[in-house]
Design a protein around this motif. Structure first.
Motif, PDB file in Angstrom:
ATOM      1  N   LYS A 149       0.852  -1.189   0.000  1.00 39.27           N
ATOM      2  CA  LYS A 149       0.000   0.000   0.000  1.00 39.27           C
ATOM      3  C   LYS A 149       0.887   1.239   0.000  1.00 39.27           C
ATOM      4  N   PRO A 150       0.964   1.964  -1.128  1.00 35.66           N
ATOM      5  CA  PRO A 150       1.835   3.152  -1.209  1.00 35.66           C
ATOM      6  C   PRO A 150       1.451   4.210  -0.165  1.00 35.66           C
ATOM      7  N   ILE A 151       2.450   4.841   0.431  1.00 34.78           N
ATOM      8  CA  ILE A 151       2.235   5.941   1.366  1.00 34.78           C
ATOM      9  C   ILE A 151       2.518   7.247   0.623  1.00 34.78           C
ATOM     10  N   LEU A 152       1.482   8.089   0.492  1.00 35.33           N
ATOM     11  CA  LEU A 152       1.600   9.298  -0.316  1.00 35.33           C
ATOM     12  C   LEU A 152       1.486  10.546   0.544  1.00 35.33           C
ATOM     13  N   GLN A 154       0.265  13.316  -0.655  1.00 34.03           N
ATOM     14  CA  GLN A 154      -0.975  13.957  -1.086  1.00 34.03           C
ATOM     15  C   GLN A 154      -1.782  12.957  -1.903  1.00 34.03           C
ATOM     16  N   PRO A 155      -3.115  13.095  -1.930  1.00 31.02           N
ATOM     17  CA  PRO A 155      -3.958  12.137  -2.663  1.00 31.02           C
ATOM     18  C   PRO A 155      -3.569  12.065  -4.134  1.00 31.02           C
ATOM     19  N   MET A 156      -3.355  10.844  -4.622  1.00 30.99           N
ATOM     20  CA  MET A 156      -2.961  10.663  -6.012  1.00 30.99           C
ATOM     21  C   MET A 156      -3.132   9.197  -6.376  1.00 30.99           C
ATOM     22  N   LYS A 157      -3.569   8.922  -7.597  1.00 28.29           N
ATOM     23  CA  LYS A 157      -3.714   7.552  -8.056  1.00 28.29           C
ATOM     24  C   LYS A 157      -2.339   6.947  -8.329  1.00 28.29           C
ATOM     25  N   THR A 158      -2.195   5.686  -8.003  1.00 27.32           N
ATOM     26  CA  THR A 158      -0.921   4.998  -8.217  1.00 27.32           C
ATOM     27  C   THR A 158      -1.170   3.593  -8.750  1.00 27.32           C
ATOM     28  N   THR A 159      -0.138   3.034  -9.333  1.00 25.41           N
ATOM     29  CA  THR A 159      -0.128   1.621  -9.716  1.00 25.41           C
ATOM     30  C   THR A 159       1.155   0.996  -9.174  1.00 25.41           C
ATOM     31  N   VAL A 160       1.114  -0.305  -8.968  1.00 26.79           N
ATOM     32  CA  VAL A 160       2.266  -1.031  -8.450  1.00 26.79           C
ATOM     33  C   VAL A 160       2.645  -2.108  -9.460  1.00 26.79           C
ATOM     34  N   ARG A 161       3.890  -2.112  -9.846  1.00 21.19           N
ATOM     35  CA  ARG A 161       4.430  -3.165 -10.716  1.00 21.19           C
ATOM     36  C   ARG A 161       5.292  -4.085  -9.854  1.00 21.19           C
ATOM     37  N   TYR A 162       4.996  -5.389  -9.887  1.00 21.39           N
ATOM     38  CA  TYR A 162       5.719  -6.296  -8.990  1.00 21.39           C
ATOM     39  C   TYR A 162       5.929  -7.650  -9.654  1.00 21.39           C
ATOM     40  N   ARG A 163       6.862  -8.412  -9.086  1.00 23.20           N
ATOM     41  CA  ARG A 163       7.055  -9.804  -9.470  1.00 23.20           C
ATOM     42  C   ARG A 163       7.665 -10.557  -8.289  1.00 23.20           C
ATOM     43  N   VAL A 164       7.467 -11.874  -8.274  1.00 23.21           N
ATOM     44  CA  VAL A 164       7.961 -12.738  -7.198  1.00 23.21           C
ATOM     45  C   VAL A 164       8.876 -13.799  -7.792  1.00 23.21           C
ATOM     46  N   ASN A 165      10.077 -13.912  -7.230  1.00 23.18           N
ATOM     47  CA  ASN A 165      11.066 -14.918  -7.666  1.00 23.18           C
ATOM     48  C   ASN A 165      11.312 -14.865  -9.175  1.00 23.18           C
ATOM     49  N   ALA A 166      11.532 -13.636  -9.674  1.00 22.40           N
ATOM     50  CA  ALA A 166      11.878 -13.407 -11.088  1.00 22.40           C
ATOM     51  C   ALA A 166      10.796 -13.902 -12.038  1.00 22.40           C
ATOM     52  N   GLY A 167       9.537 -13.949 -11.573  1.00 26.21           N
ATOM     53  CA  GLY A 167       8.426 -14.350 -12.428  1.00 26.21           C
ATOM     54  C   GLY A 167       7.969 -13.204 -13.293  1.00 26.21           C
ATOM     55  N   PRO A 168       6.837 -13.347 -13.943  1.00 27.49           N
ATOM     56  CA  PRO A 168       6.345 -12.280 -14.832  1.00 27.49           C
ATOM     57  C   PRO A 168       5.928 -11.050 -14.033  1.00 27.49           C
ATOM     58  N   TRP A 169       6.090  -9.888 -14.623  1.00 30.87           N
ATOM     59  CA  TRP A 169       5.688  -8.646 -13.977  1.00 30.87           C
ATOM     60  C   TRP A 169       4.163  -8.506 -14.019  1.00 30.87           C
ATOM     61  N   THR A 192       4.260   3.702  -9.210  1.00 32.80           N
ATOM     62  CA  THR A 192       4.223   4.789 -10.193  1.00 32.80           C
ATOM     63  C   THR A 192       2.942   5.588  -9.987  1.00 32.80           C
ATOM     64  N   ASN A 193       3.049   6.917  -9.915  1.00 30.04           N
ATOM     65  CA  ASN A 193       1.847   7.737  -9.724  1.00 30.04           C
ATOM     66  C   ASN A 193       1.223   8.116 -11.061  1.00 30.04           C
ATOM     67  N   GLU A 194       0.099   8.812 -10.997  1.00 30.96           N
ATOM     68  CA  GLU A 194      -0.650   9.136 -12.215  1.00 30.96           C
ATOM     69  C   GLU A 194       0.079  10.109 -13.122  1.00 30.96           C
ATOM     70  N   LEU A 195       1.135  10.742 -12.614  1.00 29.92           N
ATOM     71  CA  LEU A 195       1.935  11.637 -13.438  1.00 29.92           C
ATOM     72  C   LEU A 195       3.048  10.889 -14.168  1.00 29.92           C
ATOM     73  N   GLY A 196       3.143   9.578 -13.910  1.00 28.66           N
ATOM     74  CA  GLY A 196       4.179   8.781 -14.556  1.00 28.66           C
ATOM     75  C   GLY A 196       5.489   8.760 -13.819  1.00 28.66           C
ATOM     76  N   ILE A 197       5.518   9.310 -12.609  1.00 23.71           N
ATOM     77  CA  ILE A 197       6.744   9.340 -11.812  1.00 23.71           C
ATOM     78  C   ILE A 197       6.813   8.056 -10.976  1.00 23.71           C
ATOM     79  N   SER A 198       7.954   7.373 -11.099  1.00 19.20           N
ATOM     80  CA  SER A 198       8.120   6.095 -10.402  1.00 19.20           C
ATOM     81  C   SER A 198       9.088   6.209  -9.248  1.00 19.20           C
ATOM     82  N   ASP A 199       8.788   5.470  -8.190  1.00 17.20           N
ATOM     83  CA  ASP A 199       9.701   5.350  -7.053  1.00 17.20           C
ATOM     84  C   ASP A 199      10.814   4.387  -7.438  1.00 17.20           C
TER      85      ASP A 199
END
Length: 314
Positions: A149-152, A154-169, A192-199
């Motif tokens: 759960k991203p900690i922001l 200010q309120p903003m939409k986000t997406t999370v890209r993840y993978r486990v044990n080098a599996g598919p993203w 990544t937030n709605e502005l396209g900026i990634s952590d």
């Protein structure tokens, strides 16, 4: 007359949620002080809480409460109190589970059994470090799931890209990942937030261990077997060997039930002295319960040995 006592015993596995204390007869005892040692299982344990009870019924009275630090304990038992229980308290006031009720009159017999095993306190940390054989810390997951759960600021939409044990993203909003099986895991994720900026990419490497240790029994002299019973002499020592394939063995503990008495406290097993102490602690038939615990608190289902005293000369 045979100068040696013989013991008939048989071994079976049993898991149980509670042990019956039998019928209760009030005993109005005199005040006393019992002495024992509480050794912390973790460095962050700061004290222990005690509750003293007159009867083994939590609905009938308000307990007498005291606290003490780790180490040697001198517990004052007021007049009429026959039972007590213990729980560990860690830093930040994290409290463990209460032990079962211990009978006050079970202490002092035998004196060599002086180290009580208290259950580990619960932890609020999702990952806990445990030192491995190489002397380095390895992290273990304490829950079944990880919720990203991203900690922001200010309120903003986000997406999370993840993978486990080098599996598919996988791309999602707030992934909830379940780790049901024992094993080693590598979790990589990036927000990544709605502005396209990634952590920056976050990497967690950890293990899951839900399997308790397994204890094996080794007799110094092989017992004589007849039908479903095994016969051993009092000088045939019992050694316990517990193995754990995950976080590592923490301790082997045991308790006894002598005749129709309540169960004793749980003690640390010592291969050099515990068996001798057990067979000399009770002149009646007794049950010996044995259970190993790993460093995460996974507890083996107690194994039970029933020891039946035979008459002298048989």
């Amino acid at each position: 007359m045979n100068p040696f006592h013989h013991f008939r015993l048989f071994l079976f596995l049993s898991g149980f949620l509670f042990v019956s204390l039998g019928f209760f007869f009030p005993v109005f005892s005199e005040p006393k002080t019992i002495k024992f040692t509480l050794e912390p299982e973790r460095d962050d344990i700061i004290q222990y809480e005690f509750e003293l009870w007159k009867e083994p019924n939590f609905d009938l009275e308000i307990p007498f409460r005291v606290v003490a630090g780790p180490g040697k304990i001198q517990l004052y038992i007021p007049n009429g109190y026959e039972y007590f229980r213990i729980r560990a308290v860690a830093k930040r006031q994290v409290r463990g589970f209460w032990t079962e009720l211990y009978a006050v009159n079970s202490f002092g017999k035998p004196k060599e059994q002086s180290k009580i095993v208290a259950r580990k306190p619960a932890t609020t940390d999702v990952l806990v470090p445990i030192t491995n054989k190489e002397g380095t810390n390895h992290y273990y997951l304490t829950e079944n799931k990880i919720h990203v759960k991203p900690i922001l600021s200010q309120p903003m939409k986000t997406t999370v890209r993840y993978r486990v044990n080098a599996g598919p993203w996988v791309v999602t909003k707030q992934p909830e990942l379940t780790f049901a099986n024992d094993g080693n895991y590598k979790l990589e994720y990036q927000v990544t937030n709605e502005l396209g900026i990634s952590d920056s990419m976050q990497v967690w490497e950890f293990s899951v261990d839900k399997t308790p240790p397994k204890t094996e029994f080794h007799w110094q002299s092989p017992p004589f077997r007849k039908s479903s019973l095994s016969f051993v002499g009092p000088n045939s020592n019992l050694e316990l060997l517990a193995t754990d394939t995950g976080s590592g063995l923490d301790s082997i503990r045991f308790r006894t039930i002598c005749g129709k008495n309540p169960p004793s406290a749980w003690y640390l097993w010592d291969n050099q002295t515990s068996w001798t102490n057990v067979i000399h602690s009770c002149s009646e038939d007794l049950d010996l319960e044995i259970s190993a615990t790993d460093k995460l608190g996974n507890e083996e289902v107690p194994q039970k040995i029933k020891i039946l005293q035979t008459k002298k000369g048989n």
